[in-house]
Design an enzyme around this catalytic site. Structure first.
Site, short mmCIF file in Angstrom:
data_model
loop_
_atom_site.label_atom_id
_atom_site.label_comp_id
_atom_site.label_asym_id
_atom_site.label_seq_id
_atom_site.Cartn_x
_atom_site.Cartn_y
_atom_site.Cartn_z
N ALA A 128 -46.42 -6.57 1.02
CA ALA A 128 -45.71 -5.33 1.26
C ALA A 128 -46.35 -4.31 0.22
O ALA A 128 -46.29 -3.01 0.92
CB ALA A 128 -44.23 -5.17 1.19
N TYR A 158 -53.26 -4.22 -7.31
CA TYR A 158 -52.81 -5.38 -6.55
C TYR A 158 -52.86 -5.01 -4.96
O TYR A 158 -53.30 -5.80 -4.12
CB TYR A 158 -51.56 -5.57 -7.05
N ASN A 187 -41.15 -9.36 -0.97
CA ASN A 187 -40.46 -10.03 -2.16
C ASN A 187 -39.68 -11.12 -1.87
O ASN A 187 -38.58 -11.35 -1.33
CB ASN A 187 -39.29 -8.93 -2.53
N LYS A 201 -40.02 -11.55 -10.95
CA LYS A 201 -39.46 -10.37 -10.08
C LYS A 201 -38.19 -10.25 -10.28
O LYS A 201 -37.28 -10.93 -10.89
CB LYS A 201 -39.99 -10.90 -8.59
N LYS A 209 -31.33 -12.41 -17.11
CA LYS A 209 -30.65 -11.45 -18.08
C LYS A 209 -29.21 -11.60 -17.97
O LYS A 209 -28.65 -11.83 -19.23
CB LYS A 209 -31.11 -10.05 -17.70
N GLN A 229 -33.40 2.26 -6.57
CA GLN A 229 -34.43 1.91 -5.85
C GLN A 229 -34.19 0.77 -4.80
O GLN A 229 -33.33 0.06 -5.45
CB GLN A 229 -35.92 1.62 -6.81
N ARG A 231 -35.39 -2.28 -2.01
CA ARG A 231 -35.99 -3.49 -1.53
C ARG A 231 -35.37 -4.30 -0.71
O ARG A 231 -34.23 -4.39 -0.69
CB ARG A 231 -36.41 -4.36 -2.91
N ARG A 295 -38.22 0.37 -0.22
CA ARG A 295 -38.93 -0.37 0.76
C ARG A 295 -38.19 -1.55 1.38
O ARG A 295 -37.23 -2.16 0.75
CB ARG A 295 -40.05 -1.16 -0.28
P1 NAD Z 1 -47.23 -17.49 -8.15
O1 NAD Z 1 -47.82 -16.80 -9.34
O2 NAD Z 1 -46.14 -18.26 -8.25
O3 NAD Z 1 -48.26 -18.46 -7.57
C1 NAD Z 1 -49.72 -18.18 -7.72
C2 NAD Z 1 -50.36 -19.42 -8.04
O4 NAD Z 1 -52.02 -18.91 -8.01
C3 NAD Z 1 -50.18 -19.57 -9.70
O5 NAD Z 1 -49.82 -20.88 -9.57
C4 NAD Z 1 -51.41 -19.26 -10.24
O6 NAD Z 1 -51.90 -19.98 -11.33
C5 NAD Z 1 -52.62 -19.59 -8.97
N1 NAD Z 1 -53.91 -18.95 -9.56
C6 NAD Z 1 -54.03 -17.56 -9.77
N2 NAD Z 1 -55.23 -17.36 -10.02
C7 NAD Z 1 -55.96 -18.66 -9.57
C8 NAD Z 1 -57.23 -18.93 -9.42
N3 NAD Z 1 -58.26 -18.12 -10.08
N4 NAD Z 1 -57.56 -20.27 -9.22
C9 NAD Z 1 -56.74 -21.18 -8.82
N5 NAD Z 1 -55.43 -20.76 -8.95
C10 NAD Z 1 -54.87 -19.56 -9.29
O7 NAD Z 1 -46.85 -16.52 -6.99
P2 NAD Z 1 -46.34 -16.85 -5.64
O8 NAD Z 1 -44.93 -16.10 -5.68
O9 NAD Z 1 -46.27 -18.18 -5.27
O10 NAD Z 1 -47.15 -16.02 -4.50
C11 NAD Z 1 -48.37 -16.53 -3.85
C12 NAD Z 1 -49.11 -15.66 -3.03
O11 NAD Z 1 -48.06 -14.78 -2.26
C13 NAD Z 1 -49.93 -14.71 -3.88
O12 NAD Z 1 -51.14 -14.41 -3.12
C14 NAD Z 1 -49.02 -13.51 -4.12
O13 NAD Z 1 -49.79 -12.14 -4.17
C15 NAD Z 1 -48.42 -13.29 -2.40
N6 NAD Z 1 -47.14 -12.72 -2.58
C16 NAD Z 1 -46.23 -13.05 -2.99
C17 NAD Z 1 -45.02 -12.42 -3.13
C18 NAD Z 1 -43.59 -12.76 -3.76
O14 NAD Z 1 -42.55 -12.07 -3.94
N7 NAD Z 1 -43.82 -13.84 -4.50
C19 NAD Z 1 -44.82 -11.21 -2.51
C20 NAD Z 1 -46.02 -10.62 -1.90
C21 NAD Z 1 -46.93 -11.32 -1.87
#
Ligand code: NAD
Length: 352
Positions: A128, A158, A187, A201, A209, A229, A231, A295
């Site tokens: 988002a 990001y 989220n 998050k 907390k 705010q 979400r 949002r």
């Molecule tokens: P997370 O941080 O728990 O998992 C991401 C994983 O990617 C981590 O384990 C990290 O070690 C791995 N990683 C990072 N860089 C790397 C690399 N260079 N090579 C290999 N592994 C790598 O995050 P998540 O919550 O599981 O999110 C997963 C995806 O969803 C991400 O792309 C994130 O941007 C997207 N996303 C998540 C949310 C959320 O609320 N959790 C919201 C929007 C988008």
């Protein structure tokens, strides 16, 4: 064109990137439950810090910012899910814009690998945070529609990386015939995710907390911003079902995957207080990173096209999340201190 959907082939190779993370681990758990038996899990973190790790899966530690590692990860793959990104809550993404943008290397090299190795299907986890800031100035947000990403004004760092990578997926689909699918997550929360260390998050941070206050016998909680705010928050099980539905669908353009149950951060704290059976003294930290003002997700498109809607109410999902974090804190577990560079350097090579 290599666009065959082969869902009855339970032994096709499925590669999950970011498998040691919150959503990647939960996706593997569900794929295994559905009977898929040829899964490869890839993450850069040492395996001791993966949230979920399965012995019957081909687990690899690889840094996917490197092209060669993407090609190793994708050998023999039919499907690839890219959930790997350097990310976290607002506190992380506002202060680490360059690191967030470097995730572009992961998606770019994975797409190249898919093209060169003949991988049929590719899923990209967008966010988002691609939505234009000028559409999110009021707390009373009516819900962001997919077209609200343009004219572009995403979250700096990001969000720009996510928007660019969405477009890379589109062009690899159009030019090279890879069946790319893109979901914009709003989220996601639930057990087996980050709750401390700087990347957590709001839902997990507030649970932590509240638990810490209870354990210490204090009643204080620090809230980032004025708490007004808004979400929406999607429980992990709803997210995983949505990912798999979108991957199997004909939806080629990025689509929202989120809850439309919008709450303020103050209301989220109310929910946690009732679960924890505690009344907290709220201290508002107005200069902390707080992101956009309002949002939520407009789910018209995903409801029409897939009949998908979130199943789990916020208060129910938060209870499960709270209980898991309580369990982790009571047993002294924490997997997510911010990764330091030495550690990520060490994991650039293939190391089982
Ligand atoms: P997370 O941080 O728990 O998992 C991401 C994983 O990617 C981590 O384990 C990290 O070690 C791995 N990683 C990072 N860089 C790397 C690399 N260079 N090579 C290999 N592994 C790598 O995050 P998540 O919550 O599981 O999110 C997963 C995806 O969803 C991400 O792309 C994130 O941007 C997207 N996303 C998540 C949310 C959320 O609320 N959790 C919201 C929007 C988008």
């Amino acid at each position: 064109m290599k666009n065959n959907i082969d869902n009855n082939n339970f032994s096709k190779k499925i590669v999950i990137c970011g498998a040691g993370g919150f959503i990647g681990g939960a996706l593997i758990a569900e794929l295994r439950c559905r009977g898929y038996n040829n899964i490869r899990a890839v993450d850069r973190k040492p395996m001791t810090r993966w949230y979920q790790k399965f012995e019957d899966v081909d687990n690899l530690v690889l840094d996917l910012q490197y092209r060669d590692n993407c090609y190793k990860a994708l050998q023999g793959a039919h499907d690839c899910y890219n959930l790997a990104a350097d990310m976290g809550g607002m506190g992380f993404i506002e202060l680490n814009k360059a690191l967030c943008m470097l995730s572009v290397l992961i998606n770019t090299h994975l797409l190249e690998g898919c093209r060169d190795l003949g991988v049929s299907r590719f899923f990209y986890a967008s966010s988002a945070c691609v939505y234009a800031g000028y559409k999110q100035l009021e707390t009373d947000n009516p819900g962001l529609k997919e077209e609200d990403a343009y004219p572009a004004d995403p979250e700096d760092g990001y969000g720009w990386e996510k928007l660019f990578s969405e477009r890379m997926c589109r062009h690899f689909r159009e030019d090279f015939g890879i069946r790319t699918r893109v979901a914009r997550f709003h989220n996601v929360y639930g057990p087996n995710g980050t709750f401390d260390g700087g990347r957590e998050k709001a839902p997990a941070a507030i649970c932590r907390k509240a638990i810490a206050a209870k354990q210490a016998g204090t009643r204080d909680i620090e809230i980032w911003g004025d708490g007004m705010q808004t979400r929406s928050f999607m429980y992990i099980d709803d997210c995983i079902k949505g990912i798999l539905d979108i991957m199997d669908s004909e939806i080629e353009e990025p689509i929202n995957l989120g809850s439309d149950e919008m709450v303020s951060i103050n209301q989220l704290v109310d929910i946690v207080e009732s679960i924890a059976e505690i009344k907290l003294e709220r201290a508002y930290k107005l200069d902390a990173p707080k992101g956009v003002r309002g949002r939520s997700s407009d789910n018209t498109k995903i409801q029409q096209e897939l009949g998908w809607a979130p199943n789990i109410r916020l208060k129910d999902g938060m209870r499960k999340t709270y209980e898991w974090i309580l369990d982790q804190m009571s047993s002294g577990h924490s997997k997510d201190a911010i990764v330091n560079f030495e550690e990520s350097d060490a994991s650039r090579v293939l190391a089982h």
